[in-house]
Design an enzyme around this catalytic site. Structure first.
Site, PDB file in Angstrom:
ATOM      1  N   HIS A   3       0.849  -1.198   0.000  1.00  0.00           N
ATOM      2  CA  HIS A   3       0.000   0.000   0.000  1.00  0.00           C
ATOM      3  C   HIS A   3       0.883   1.246   0.000  1.00  0.00           C
ATOM      4  O   HIS A   3       1.218   1.803   1.040  1.00  0.00           O
ATOM      5  CB  HIS A   3      -0.904  -0.005   1.240  1.00  0.00           C
ATOM      6  CG  HIS A   3      -1.986   1.025   1.188  1.00  0.00           C
ATOM      7  ND1 HIS A   3      -3.222   0.829   1.759  1.00  0.00           N
ATOM      8  CD2 HIS A   3      -2.052   2.263   0.640  1.00  0.00           C
ATOM      9  CE1 HIS A   3      -3.981   1.896   1.572  1.00  0.00           C
ATOM     10  NE2 HIS A   3      -3.272   2.780   0.891  1.00  0.00           N
TER      11      HIS A   3
ATOM     12  N   LEU B 155       3.013   6.248  -4.960  1.00  0.00           N
ATOM     13  CA  LEU B 155       4.239   6.708  -5.610  1.00  0.00           C
ATOM     14  C   LEU B 155       4.062   8.052  -6.308  1.00  0.00           C
ATOM     15  O   LEU B 155       5.034   8.657  -6.758  1.00  0.00           O
ATOM     16  CB  LEU B 155       4.739   5.666  -6.609  1.00  0.00           C
ATOM     17  CG  LEU B 155       5.243   4.351  -5.983  1.00  0.00           C
ATOM     18  CD1 LEU B 155       5.663   3.373  -7.072  1.00  0.00           C
ATOM     19  CD2 LEU B 155       6.391   4.609  -5.018  1.00  0.00           C
ATOM     20  N   ARG B 156       2.798   8.501  -6.421  1.00  0.00           N
ATOM     21  CA  ARG B 156       2.462   9.848  -6.924  1.00  0.00           C
ATOM     22  C   ARG B 156       2.745  10.082  -8.402  1.00  0.00           C
ATOM     23  O   ARG B 156       2.474  11.172  -8.902  1.00  0.00           O
ATOM     24  CB  ARG B 156       3.178  10.928  -6.103  1.00  0.00           C
ATOM     25  CG  ARG B 156       2.903  10.912  -4.615  1.00  0.00           C
ATOM     26  CD  ARG B 156       1.441  11.030  -4.276  1.00  0.00           C
ATOM     27  NE  ARG B 156       1.218  11.302  -2.860  1.00  0.00           N
ATOM     28  CZ  ARG B 156       0.064  11.080  -2.240  1.00  0.00           C
ATOM     29  NH1 ARG B 156      -0.955  10.575  -2.919  1.00  0.00           N
ATOM     30  NH2 ARG B 156      -0.065  11.359  -0.965  1.00  0.00           N
TER      31      ARG B 156
ATOM     32  N   ASP C   1       0.819   2.572   3.841  1.00  0.00           N
ATOM     33  CA  ASP C   1       0.012   3.667   3.283  1.00  0.00           C
ATOM     34  C   ASP C   1       0.900   4.902   3.096  1.00  0.00           C
ATOM     35  O   ASP C   1       0.505   6.029   3.410  1.00  0.00           O
ATOM     36  CB  ASP C   1      -1.187   3.990   4.177  1.00  0.00           C
ATOM     37  CG  ASP C   1      -2.203   4.898   3.504  1.00  0.00           C
ATOM     38  OD1 ASP C   1      -2.056   5.172   2.290  1.00  0.00           O
ATOM     39  OD2 ASP C   1      -3.152   5.357   4.183  1.00  0.00           O
TER      40      ASP C   1
END
Length: 428
Positions: A60, A63-64, A304
């Site tokens: 989870h 990586l944008r 996350d």
């Protein structure tokens, strides 16, 4: 070139055992295991005092990329993963554009070829993650998506979620659910309780998560879909999950290090680095999550990892985005908070960080054996370090753990036999 890892304690998360075994690596694979191995000319890695583990997987991670590369990108994110001991990560689909089509999935996989860790893309459940129209799930799977999720954007329409699960079940894909009822959470900034009242912030009740946990468990039970509950954080969610497993529902779940480490009190002083979704909960919730990890109710530990730029978090609490970075602190928090206090054994912790996430995502591996890919993490259980975000490999620094001393850290990360991190430094 051969690599011989000598003198370490081999962690077997399946048999839940520790055994001093040498490992010989060649051609990206494990070619031999045994005591007292010899390999003239091989590079020797002295692993005495360390645990030698199947490569850790964070299932989870945000990586944008594409779209938000100023926060993080695939290269910087995988470098952070390698520093954290992770040989692979699964990337969530809430990029821009959303990973709701094969083109974006292929783009992520292509960029990941240059990364320091493996990347497994997760495709979106619905187009644009808007909850209104199903994605072409078969195309996503064919392109390389390992699971499906609208993470961060819950599918509020129960009928739509049922159709999602029916199609995902036919394709053998796991649905990863962000359990949040937006009508209950609307406008909330943190956990609803004494601290939110003290700070004058609108709270998010535990029921906002638990209502959706219950709904999605019932839908998974009726459709036969494999369901994975992301970042569960409340006593009620743990209880519902435990009951579902007792009934035989095909459901798994993860907990994050911040949800078994921090309480709502971390928000005091309007600390935006402690603003996450789901929010940090009460002490009773934290203890319930720990108990769920201990008794096996919660299968996976995942970070996350949610990087944000400094200027985005350096605002009034109500305006700050949710999320914190977790890749480079996760293992230290697991050992400091769970292993050293005796809540989890080393093999149990490694299973939740390696074998179980692989099983959820349908990936092979999670055990070091002859012929297996040499994805390996070495951990020094006694090595201590004070968290200093200025030294991180990732782009963002939004963490509430700065200045905290952690004990039990990764000292080597190997991806298919290639050393990408050694002695707390990346290999270029």
């Amino acid at each position: 070139m051969q690599l011989l890892i000598k003198g370490g304690e081999l962690v077997d998360p399946v048999a839940e055992t520790l055994d001093q075994v040498d490992i010989l690596v060649q051609g990206g694979r494990i070619v031999d295991l045994g005591k007292g191995l010899q390999a003239p000319g091989a590079e020797i890695v002295e692993a005495s005092g360390c645990y030698v583990c199947p490569g850790l997987v964070d299932m989870h991670v945000h990586l944008r990329e594409p779209g938000f590369e100023y926060k993080e990108d695939i290269i910087s994110g995988t470098r952070a993963a390698a520093m954290g001991g992770f040989t692979a990560v699964a990337s969530m689909p809430n990029s821009d554009p959303v990973a709701d089509n094969a083109t974006v999935i292929r783009y992520i996989l292509e960029k990941a070829r240059e990364g320091a860790a493996k990347v497994y893309p997760i495709g979106a459940l619905t187009k644009g993650s808007k909850g209104r129209e199903l994605t072409e799930m078969a195309d996503l799977k064919k392109a390389g998506a390992v699971a499906l999720s609208d993470d961060g954007m819950p599918v509020m329409d129960a009928g739509m979620m049922r159709r999602v699960m029916q199609y995902a079940a036919m394709l053998g894909l796991t649905v990863i659910s962000h359990c949040e009822d937006l009508t209950l959470a609307a406008g909330g900034q943190m956990h609803e309780g004494a601290v939110s009242s003290m700070l004058g912030l609108q709270g998010i009740p535990a029921a906002a998560e638990e209502v959706m946990v219950a709904r999605d468990i019932l839908l998974a039970e009726s459709t036969g879909c494999k369901l994975h509950l992301a970042h569960i954080s409340t006593r009620g969610s743990v209880r519902l999950l435990r009951q579902a497993k007792e009934r035989g529902v095909k459901v798994t779940a993860e907990a994050t290090p911040h949800h078994f480490t921090l309480t709502e009190e971390a928000v005091l002083g309007f600390n935006t680095n402690a603003k996450v979704n789901p929010p940090l909960r009460s002490r009773e919730d934290v203890e319930a999550v720990k108990e769920g990890l201990k008794d096996g109710t919660i299968d996976v530990i995942a970070t996350d990892h949610a990087p944000h730029a400094f200027h985005e978090k350096d605002v009034e609490f109500q305006l700050a985005p949710n999320g914190l970075v977790g890749l480079e602190t996760a293992l230290g928090l697991v050992f400091t908070e769970l292993v050293h206090p005796g809540i989890l054994t080393v093999p149990q912790a490694v299973a939740k960080l390696s074998r179980h996430p692989r099983q959820v995502l349908g990936l092979a591996g999670g055990r070091l054996e002859k012929g297996a890919p040499a994805d390996i993490t070495l951990i020094d259980p006694q090595l201590s370090e004070v968290v200093d975000p200025a030294n991180w490999a990732g782009k963002s620094r939004n963490t509430p753990f700065g200045g905290r001393k952690l004990t039990g850290l990764p000292v080597m990360t190997l991806v298919e036999g290639r050393i990408v991190m050694q002695n707390r430094r990346l290999r270029e």
